[in-house]
Design an enzyme around this catalytic site. Sequence first.
Site, PDB file in Angstrom:
ATOM      1  CB  ALA A 155      -0.988  -0.045   1.163  1.00  0.00           C
ATOM      2  CB  CYS A 156       0.630   4.483   1.845  1.00  0.00           C
ATOM      3  SG  CYS A 156      -0.999   5.017   1.367  1.00  0.00           S
ATOM      4  CB  SER A 157       4.654   1.441   3.516  1.00  0.00           C
ATOM      5  OG  SER A 157       4.232   2.322   4.519  1.00  0.00           O
ATOM      6  CB  SER A 158       4.509   0.115  -2.293  1.00  0.00           C
ATOM      7  OG  SER A 158       3.258  -0.444  -1.998  1.00  0.00           O
ATOM      8  CB  SER A 335       3.880   3.700  -2.867  1.00  0.00           C
ATOM      9  OG  SER A 335       3.784   3.768  -4.273  1.00  0.00           O
TER      10      SER A 335
END
Length: 375
Positions: A155-158, A335
Amino acid sequence: MYKVQISGTGLYTPKEKISNEELVQSFNKYVDEFNEINSEEINNGKIQPLEKSSAKFIEKASGVKSRYVQNKTGILDTSFMRPKLRERSEEELSNLAEMGVIAAKDAIKNSNIDVDDIDAVIVACSNLERAYPAIAIEIQNALDIKGFAFDMNVACSSATFGIQTIFDMVKSGSIKSAIMINPEICTGHLNFRDRDCHFIFGDVATAVILERLNEENIKENSYEIIGTRLLTKFSNNIRNNYGFLNNSSPDGVGQSDKLFHQNGRKVFKEVVPEVSNLIKSHLEENNLSANDLKGMYLHQANENMNVLISKYVLGKDAPKELAPVVLDEYANTSSAGSIIAFHKYNKSLNKNDLAIICSFGAGYSVGNVIVKKIA
Ligand code: COA
């Protein structure tokens, strides 16, 4: 063990743009249409009327003023309210690969690396367009890169998880270099009919090149990776139930849980301390103080959240130049957000300056990368 540098970054920004005012105008038209069509049920109390959105609220609550999108007309059309993307043949580049290739070419140019010297391609993003073959392998083919490629999704931390993955491979010597690409068509999983979140996301693609660092290979505007730290903790507060088993449960197909949904207040409250503590302990572990930081390139979801995180880490308010904001222009690009901030603002750093690239989001997931400018 080898040292590792970020030798270049790249950015693709879509041509089309939607301001808060345009988005709210379309949303409020949809509200009027909905309330009109359902006036009978609303009048006899069977359903609640929809409430209007406000550009003022959006900017105050999130800091977002505008977003770039892959398709504007489909999103603003109240009978469609999602990006309208042409069906592509299997012989054409897919949507994510096309934007990923543009960002990748920009990063390759900026790092001045020979394509033949890239050993691997990782696509790290929050929404993959298909099950297989991997978008990364499609991009590898389009750019004529040898070696191997794979997709990953945190998700956003990819992007920060992708950086750690490549960092570990280059550090151990299994590869000498790799490119990570973050193509994000976030508008494709956004519910533009949901007042609570219709303003959150935008589209973009970023790319980062990591290479072995040694005396003979120090690139211009290059950053040594000092360390990486990742953390995950399960939460349902940001969720999207879209997936390959949806067809096996036909009752759920088309329901709003198959798009992004969140409990924004809880996310805000729970994620801020997790992120601040992780950054602080990661710096301590490396015998560094927050006061040493000259750049804090944070995930771009909510400006108020970033103000608080940098304040907890520094013990005082951070000047805008230290923790630059791009979400006003780009909105939340999942990300890619912290990479856009790093890409656009790292030129102001001087040799030996320390900075962090930090992401956080669904999972929950948090990733922090400490970098030092070496040239
Ligand atoms: N327009 C006008 N008013 C709106 C609105 C809109 N689009 N959306 C919500 N409101 C109203 C609500 O109805 C509520 O009204 P009330 O006080 O009368 O009940 C009020 O504004 C506050 O709503 P709330 O949802 O609590 O807003 P918020 O201040 O928490 O801001 C977010 C919402 C989503 C911007 C914010 O919570 C956030 O960004 N959280 C972090 C999310 C995040 O980082 N997620 C990661 C995604 S990858």
